[in-house]
Design a protein around this motif. Structure first.
Motif, PDB file in Angstrom:
ATOM      1  N   ILE A1067       0.835  -1.218   0.000  1.00  0.00           N
ATOM      2  CA  ILE A1067       0.000   0.000   0.000  1.00  0.00           C
ATOM      3  C   ILE A1067       0.865   1.261   0.000  1.00  0.00           C
ATOM      4  O   ILE A1067       0.646   2.153  -0.821  1.00  0.00           O
ATOM      5  CB  ILE A1067      -1.019  -0.019   1.167  1.00  0.00           C
ATOM      6  N   PRO A1068       1.886   1.374   0.896  1.00  0.00           N
ATOM      7  CA  PRO A1068       2.735   2.574   0.821  1.00  0.00           C
ATOM      8  C   PRO A1068       3.418   2.734  -0.531  1.00  0.00           C
ATOM      9  O   PRO A1068       3.495   3.850  -1.064  1.00  0.00           O
ATOM     10  CB  PRO A1068       3.764   2.341   1.947  1.00  0.00           C
ATOM     11  N   ASP A1069       3.911   1.612  -1.101  1.00  0.00           N
ATOM     12  CA  ASP A1069       4.562   1.685  -2.420  1.00  0.00           C
ATOM     13  C   ASP A1069       3.581   2.156  -3.486  1.00  0.00           C
ATOM     14  O   ASP A1069       3.907   2.998  -4.327  1.00  0.00           O
ATOM     15  CB  ASP A1069       5.125   0.313  -2.819  1.00  0.00           C
ATOM     16  N   GLY A1070       2.359   1.604  -3.444  1.00  0.00           N
ATOM     17  CA  GLY A1070       1.331   1.995  -4.423  1.00  0.00           C
ATOM     18  C   GLY A1070       0.954   3.464  -4.288  1.00  0.00           C
ATOM     19  O   GLY A1070       0.816   4.187  -5.297  1.00  0.00           O
ATOM     20  N   LEU A1071       0.782   3.931  -3.052  1.00  0.00           N
ATOM     21  CA  LEU A1071       0.446   5.345  -2.816  1.00  0.00           C
ATOM     22  C   LEU A1071       1.570   6.262  -3.292  1.00  0.00           C
ATOM     23  O   LEU A1071       1.324   7.309  -3.898  1.00  0.00           O
ATOM     24  CB  LEU A1071       0.194   5.584  -1.321  1.00  0.00           C
ATOM     25  N   ARG A1072       2.797   5.850  -3.012  1.00  0.00           N
ATOM     26  CA  ARG A1072       3.947   6.657  -3.434  1.00  0.00           C
ATOM     27  C   ARG A1072       3.956   6.825  -4.949  1.00  0.00           C
ATOM     28  O   ARG A1072       4.135   7.924  -5.469  1.00  0.00           O
ATOM     29  CB  ARG A1072       5.231   5.964  -2.961  1.00  0.00           C
TER      30      ARG A1072
END
Length: 1511
Positions: A1067-1072
């Motif tokens: 999720i953090p990677d996708g949001l970034r």
């Protein structure tokens, strides 16, 4: 025909093939007539003739069966023949009409001959393809496309001639040309379609086949074949049945068939190397500890590389075809900046004709489209190979689980194995996708720098220097992250392992109020895991920022050096924006390379882990010699056998000599831990044979000491893969005393049994396990204490009807481990075991006559046993009618059964609604709930929930930093265009230092902002992950027991492993990514609109179309992600189940069936994974086409407005529009990744809504510290229901149990005995009435306040991995002296004192390194340690021998003398000296008095005693 027409204009001179004044340097370009009628005709023909031999060779090895003659094939053949006849007709026409003109120009005769012969070859190829089953030919499509393209210029020339001279000037030639062109165009169109399926020798019917099989190559390249599923998913949420069947080449059977044999060879080689090393060591070479460690590490590494080599051999060819696509993609990618340079040159040159600008614009569009197509073919191939690698690894791991030996099994817990098939397979899939980047990225970087050198000369070296500085930094970071990942994975493994144990022993946790202690233990693993992740993410932020700012750093270094070394060096639009386009290309390999290196590092770790597991020692097939069944001789023979659990462990059995005659019954007796179960394991080949010989004749059936029950129906558990034979089945069920249990189960034998037999009592599980063995009709039966968990009279029934001399197995060879002394006179041979050796062997009378240790043992303990199990006439009568009067273990709250055995209505658990009582039997028997997929788009609340856990303190700065980052990017790009357009005076540009300084400041600001956003998102993600994991853990631990019974542990493990991993990282990677690309798109749109406002006309419809495509994609993709998550859980559940019962599966020889089940589950998962990754490719191809249209629009508008636009503005607009292609697809892809992974939040949060228990602590309740002081228990009109509306399990119970009273609770199955104890512990809450303990209403205090003050010794002894001390006292509430005292009283002190680590002795998962009897004694020690005023016993001595049972009973009588004791009685003799007996029936107390009074009353208790032979 057209050739000779123009021959006259040559005037006898050699025809020039090109004239640049006609072709390029003109406002009206054209090709010479000679070029049109030679090169354009010959080029496609030469292509076909040159490639045909190779293509025929390829077809020779690609035989898919013959395609019957179809209308499509006929049309192609007819058109081909027509085209060939046209060529030959032209030859005849020339020879007949123009022969005099051909003497000097034979070339014009050659063209139609070549063309005619080529068409004959094309027809031949069409026919060969049909015979070889080739349904769609890219080879011929390329030929027809070339032919049509080469005809376009003559077509234009002919149309121009008609317009200039009129149609009648040469009507015949025009008609012939147009017909020929139309036929070629028709052939090209027909070649876009796929032919019908070929006929094969094995016609296979596939339900819902994958449309890719029937798609033409064009449909495959553009992924049009996927449209049907997207539309279906958009109209209504997809279900599992909507998905296509897996293609045969992707199925587990196809993939693993050859792989398994190959891996066996690799393992044999590795083991041979190890044996040679061991031989060297045996010769006297002493190895230091360091050398041994190095050898161990080298073995792990070599096993990992062996696995990689084997995977490469199997999947390499497919992967290499994708690599070829990548190389072609790179060729197109590097062509685009060169065309951009030409376009900017055109804008600068006011005299260039307009057509050149349009040509460059269309050429950029075409190259961009081709780049997209080849890129996505490469990605599709990589994901396909990744999917196959996942299937292969899962298959190998599963097969290994079935053959791994017990010593290796103890080092690999279920949690670790689940991690191998979840986290590690994912790492290998990522490795497949990013592997090529490791070698392609450096080549791309080198090419970029070469082209930059061409533009900027030696200044490009500054860019090289920047790259060289960035690389070591990121290499160091990658290495650090790899170490951190190993640490993180280690803690994750431990956490998953612990969670698996918690879920397995949740009932014990609730009884002992240990939830908090184990919650702290899980958090103890979770915090270091998150700490390692946090460090890794901060390092990644440095790496990410350096690579994202790399394009600026390289540009700054190169442009700075370029303008500073010589003031005559000026930056014009061509230099700046072609360089920037190359630097943007450079950015991709630079950003991919560290990720690729990191992925490969992670994959190497995973390969080592997988290799280490797959190379673990296996059970040796030659440990037991399997001989064919023979009616004579011995059934089982062990000669001078010495056995151990591993190669390095001390022997567990020594000097074993056993001969079991065929058809005899052999009993194995001995104290707890004497090696009885090990002897059976040796017969099964489960141990390491050090010496001797083991022979087993015929098939084997095995009943383990702890019954292994599958999560399937009762019938399936008994039949166990065999064909159902009704008469034999009913005979087996009746013999195993299961008839009364079937009567009270909701759907009789169609009732689904919960995971690990959750909704069966210990006795029922053991009887089902026995029935499974009996049904098998094997030749040899190995029975490991099957009668321990059942009542004495039920045990007598089973012995007489199944095991004994008159039982259904009377003619079979039987080896029975038993603690029941009453059966020994009826056996043929008794083996007495002491410390792993057979000390005595003989018949009962022989051993008694010898007056040895066995005789002493019998004298000491036979009296009570004989009293309990004497075979008086009354007992024999009861046995014959046992099926009506079975009163084995009653079914407690978790058993789906009413308290009324005779009533027609059946109570069920919360899993059923009231109306479901009228359902079919299959539905009634349903217990576990399959993991369900939510439907539709993810709700906004899930995003809000996630960001709420991240917190505003992180969310707002993240948005601000992204806006600032992109503003800085826009600023320095705009500044470059201004710089490029600044006037050149006397060969120089003014204020270059200032321009360079502003450019550098803006770029530096962007780099700092990138680092800030990455760190903020990573840390915010970790905060959210910590909260969500803690909430999940709390919600699960606070759920009611009914929740655990209907939820397979695979579902829960999936949440704690895969879903939490997604929340941690994905999720953090996708949001970034998503936020970065969204802001980048805004920047591009602003630039394009400022440069060419008319682009808004194109942008609006493109945006609408983009939203349209995106809405189709996201709806389908999210549902596929859910379906994939749901189908993953059964894989883990099945793995878990198989690992637990591997010895049973092996004993019954059912490995093949279980492998097929595992294959089916993996394939089911892949059916949703395959369309999921194809969806991404479908989206990317469509969106990148839209992006390419924007490139075309920006370029054409720049050509139109070149009079008003500066080269700098055009360069800025076009170079940025080139990035849109990637940006658009990355936005939706990252958005979808976020939406797909936010499903993990949804799946984790869904357990917040499950039914919860009452609070653990109630602060308002004032419970005295020494409560309960006396231990009085009072029931006041107490009533219990499993659910509202169902019958009462307990009906208005009113009774008072006084302090220090010893109360036995008896009754037939379903009478409500266990319901009473469940009520005391509030496992079930009261429906009416109250229970008071020492005058306090237990409903008004917290669960932990209650459960921690009373104690139960449960039926199933459950231990957790960890120290022995932790198992006794997880809360650390007692001193070591108190712990030792409890062990002494539990008769374990000598055993624990003899262990090397004593109290710190590590118990393996489930306590497997202790015998069942020892585990039961540990449970007794727990109770002695707590020493509460109330003790509940639930068949606490079922698994121990008579001697230990006697010790336990005496301990309970002495140590709990001043306590209130409630015993659910299974051996009636154990409660005959109790104060009172409570007899229950149908949820009510029917009798209650002292045992002597009840017997004298001759009521129900008297009848039970008589049946048990006690009166």
């Amino acid at each position: 025909m057209s050739n000779v027409r123009h021959a006259s204009c040559i005037d006898g001179e050699v025809c020039p093939s090109s004239d640049w004044n006609v072709t390029w340097y003109t406002p009206h370009p054209d090709l010479t007539q000679c070029f049109q009628h030679t090169v354009l005709v010959w080029f496609p023909c030469f292509y076909l003739w040159l490639c045909a031999p190779f293509y025929f060779l390829f077809l020779r090895f690609q035989d898919h069966g013959r395609i019957s003659l179809s209308s499509l094939c006929c049309a192609k053949m007819v058109l081909g023949m027509c085209l060939a006849s046209f060529g030959f007709l032209e030859v005849f026409y020339l020879l007949a009409q123009r022969s005099s003109e051909l003497d000097q120009h034979m070339v014009f005769l050659l063209s139609p001959i070549i063309r005619g012969l080529t068409m004959v070859l094309a027809v031949t190829i069409i026919q060969v393809e049909r015979l070889k089953g080739c349904r769609s030919s890219i080879f011929l499509f390329l030929f027809w496309t070339m032919a049509v393209v080469c005809c376009i210029i003559p077509l234009r020339a002919n149309i121009q001639t008609i317009m200039d001279e009129g149609f009648s000037s040469d009507a015949m030639r025009f008609v012939a040309f147009f017909v020929y062109f139309s036929l070629q165009l028709a052939q090209m169109i027909l070649s876009c379609f796929a032919d019908r399926r070929p006929r094969t020798n094995k016609p296979i019917f596939v339900k819902n086949p994958c449309p890719e099989e029937d798609a033409s190559f064009l449909s495959r390249i553009l992924f049009w074949w996927y449209c049907g599923l997207v539309v279906k998913g958009y109209r209504s949420p997809l279900k599992a049945e909507d998905l296509w069947s897996l293609r045969e080449r992707d199925t587990s059977d196809t993939i693993i068939a050859d792989l398994e044999k190959e891996w066996a060879k690799q393992c044999a080689k590795l083991q041979q190397e190890e044996r040679s090393l061991n031989a060297a060591r045996a010769l006297g070479y002493k190895l230091t500890e360091q050398t041994q460690l190095l050898r161990k590490l080298r073995k792990e590494q070599s096993s990992g590389f062996c696995l990689l080599r084997m995977l490469a051999r199997n999947f390499g060819p497919c992967f290499l075809s994708g690599t070829l696509c990548l190389v072609i993609h790179d060729a197109f990618m590097f062509s685009i900046p060169q065309v951009l340079s030409l376009l900017l040159g055109f804008v600068r040159d006011e005299n260039s004709p307009l057509w050149k600008g349009y040509l460059f614009a269309f050429l950029m569009f075409l190259l961009s489209c081709m780049q997209s197509l080849f890129n996505h073919q490469y990605m599709y191939t990589c994901f396909t190979v990744g999917m196959r690698v996942k299937t292969a690894v899962m298959g190998l791991v599963y097969r290994k689980c079935l053959v791994i030996n017990s010593a290796s099994r103890r080092t690999c817990t279920v949690g670790e194995i689940v991690n191998l098939v979840s986290a590690d397979t994912q790492k290998l899939m990522d490795f497949v996708v990013y592997f090529n980047a490791v070698w392609v990225a450096p080549i791309e970087i080198a090419l970029c720098l070469f082209f930059l050198w061409q533009r900027l000369g030696p200044s490009a070296l500054a860019g090289i220097a920047t790259v060289i500085l960035i690389f070591p930094l990121n290499g160091f970071i990658a290495k650090m992250r790899s170490k951190l990942q190993e640490v993180q994975m280690k803690y994750m493994d431990s956490r998953i392992k612990l969670m698996n144990e918690i879920l397995s022993g949740i009932k014990i946790l609730k009884f002992y109020a240990w939830e908090k202690a184990f919650l702290e233990r899980v958090i103890g693993y979770r915090e270091p895991e998150l700490k390692a992740l946090r460090k890794s993410q901060i390092l990644y932020s440095i790496s990410f920022a350096s690579f994202n700012a790399s394009s600026f750093l390289i540009a700054f270094a190169m442009f700075g050096v370029y303008v500073l070394i010589d003031e005559k060096n000026v930056l014009d639009a061509q230099k700046v924006f072609v360089s920037m386009a190359l630097i943007n290309i450079l950015k991709t390999p630079l950003s991919q390379l560290p990720f690729a290196i990191s992925t490969i590092m992670q994959a190497v770790v995973s390969l080592k882990r997988l290799g280490k597991f797959l190379c673990q020692d296996e059970l040796k097939p030659d440990s037991v010699e399997k001989a064919a069944f023979s009616p004579d001789g011995d059934g089982v023979v062990i000669e001078n056998g010495t056995f151990s659990w591993s190669k390095d462990a001390p022997p567990c059995l020594r000097r074993i000599n056993v001969r079991v005659p065929r058809g005899s019954l052999v009993a194995v007796v001995g104290h707890v831990g004497s090696g009885k179960s090990s002897l059976l394991s040796a017969m099964l080949g489960e141990t390491e044979r050090r010496s001797g010989q083991v022979t087993v004749k015929g098939s084997v059936a095995y009943v383990p000491q702890q019954a292994w029950i599958q999560n399937a129906t009762l019938r399936d558990n008994i039949i166990f893969g065999q064909e159902k034979k009704d008469m034999w089945y009913h005979r087996v069920v009746e013999a195993c005393a299961l008839i009364p249990d079937l009567e009270i189960l909701p759907a009789r034998d169609a009732t689904e049994i919960g995971e690990k037999g959750l909704n069966l009592s210990g006795g029922q599980k053991q009887r089902v396990s026995l029935a499974r063995a009996v049904y098998r009709r094997a030749d040899v039966y190995l029975l490991d204490d099957p009668l321990s968990a059942v009542d004495a009279h039920v045990g007598q029934h089973i012995f007489e009807r199944v095991i004994g001399p008159r039982g259904v197995l009377k003619n079979k060879t039987r080896v029975l481990v038993t603690h029941g002394l009453s059966f020994l006179p009826q056996v043929d041979l008794i083996l007495v075991m002491v410390d792993g050796e057979i000390t005595e062997a003989g018949s009962y009378t022989e051993l008694i006559a010898r007056k040895g240790a066995f005789a002493d043992f019998i004298k000491a303990f036979a009296i009570s046993e004989r009293r309990e199990s004497s075979t008086s006439k009354g007992t024999r009568k009861s046995v014959s009618r046992l099926s009506m009067t079975d009163f084995s273990i009653d079914l407690s709250q978790e058993q789906l059964i009413s308290g009324d055995m005779g009533s027609a209505s059946i109570q069920t658990m919360e899993a059923f609604s009231d109306s479901e009582q009228e359902q079919e039997q299959q539905e009634l028997g349903k217990l576990t709930e399959a993991d369900k997929a939510h439907t539709g788009r993810v709700k906004l609340e899930m995003y809000m929930e996630y960001f709420k856990t991240v917190g505003l303190a992180f969310t707002l700065p993240i948005i601000f930093l992204y806006a600032f980052q992109q503003a800085a990017s826009l600023g320095y790009n705009y500044w470059l265009s201004v710089w490029a357009d600044s006037p050149i005076i006397n060969g120089t540009q003014h204020d270059t230092d200032l321009k360079l300084g502003v450019f550098g400041t803006l770029g530096l600001a962007q780099g700092i902002a990138i680092f800030g956003t990455t760190v903020a998102i990573s840390l915010g993600g970790i905060i959210a992950s910590r909260h969500l994991h803690l909430d999940l853990l709390n919600n699960v631990l606070r759920s009611t027991m009914s929740f655990f019974e209907r939820t397979p542990s695979g579902n829960l493990l999936n949440r704690f492993s895969k879903e939490i991993d997604s929340i941690d990282c994905m999720i953090p990677d996708g949001l970034r990514m998503m936020l970065g690309y969204v802001f980048k798109l805004l920047e591009v749109c602003i630039i394009v609109l400022v440069a060419t406002p008319f682009a808004g006309v194109v942008l609006l419809p493109l945006t609408l179309f983009y939203v349209f495509i995106q809405s189709f994609y996201v709806a389908t993709s999210c549902q596929l992600r859910r379906l994939e998550s749901v189908s993953r859980s059964p894989i883990y559940t099945h793995f878990n189940e198989t690992v637990q019962g591997a010895s049973v599966v092996r004993a019954f020889g059912e490995q093949r069936r279980f492998i097929l089940q595992a294959n089916s589950r993996v394939d089911q998962n892949q059916t949703s994974y395959f369309p999921r990754f194809v969806a991404t490719r479908w989206l990317a191809v469509n969106l990148e086409f839209l992006g390419n249209l924007l490139v075309l629009a920006a370029a054409i508008l720049s050509v139109w407005g070149r009079a008003t636009l500066s080269p700098g503005t055009v360069g800025l607009a076009v170079s940025h529009s080139l990035q849109v292609t990637g940006i658009l697809s990355w936005i939706v892809r990252s958005w979808t990744d976020v939406e797909n992974n936010i499903v993990s939040v949804e799946r984790v949060k869904e357990y917040a809504e499950t039914p919860k228990e009452a609070p653990w602590e109630v602060e308002s309740s004032s419970v005295p510290a020494d409560w309960p002081r006396t231990g009085t228990i009072e029931f006041r009109e107490y009533g219990l229901q499993y659910r509202k509306g169902l019958d009462w399990a307990l009906k208005e119970i009113t009774l008072l149990i006084k302090e220090r009273e010893k109360v036995g609770i008896v009754g037939r199955t379903g009478a409500g005995k266990s319901s009473l104890t469940q009520g005391i512990f509030r496992i079930l809450e009261a429906a009416k009435g109250e229970i008071y303990i020492d005058g306090i209403n237990i409903a008004e205090i917290g669960l932990h306040q209650l459960r921690s003050r009373i104690t139960i010794i449960p039926q199933d002894p459950v231990l957790f991995s960890g120290t022995l001390r932790m198992n006794l006292d997880p809360l650390d509430g007692y001193s070591d002296e108190e712990v030792w005292r409890s062990l002494e009283l539990a008769h374990l002190k000598n055993f624990v004192s003899g262990l090397p680590d004593k109290l710190q002795h590590e118990c393996s998962e489930g306590g497997e390194n202790l015998s069942l009897g020892q585990r039961q004694l540990v449970c007794l020690a727990r109770a002695l340690l707590r020493k509460t005023k109330i003790l509940v016993l639930d068949e606490a001595t079922a698994a121990v021998d008579m001697e230990t049972d006697n010790l336990i009973q005496s301990t309970i009588r002495t140590q709990f003398e001043d306590c209130t004791v409630l015993t659910i009685a299974h051996r009636l003799n154990t409660i005959m000296d109790y104060t009172r007996i409570i007899v229950m029936e149908r949820g009510t107390v029917v009798e209650m008095d002292s045992p002597s009074n009840l017997i004298s009353q001759r009521g129900q208790f008297y009848r039970m005693c008589r049946e048990a032979g006690l009166v």
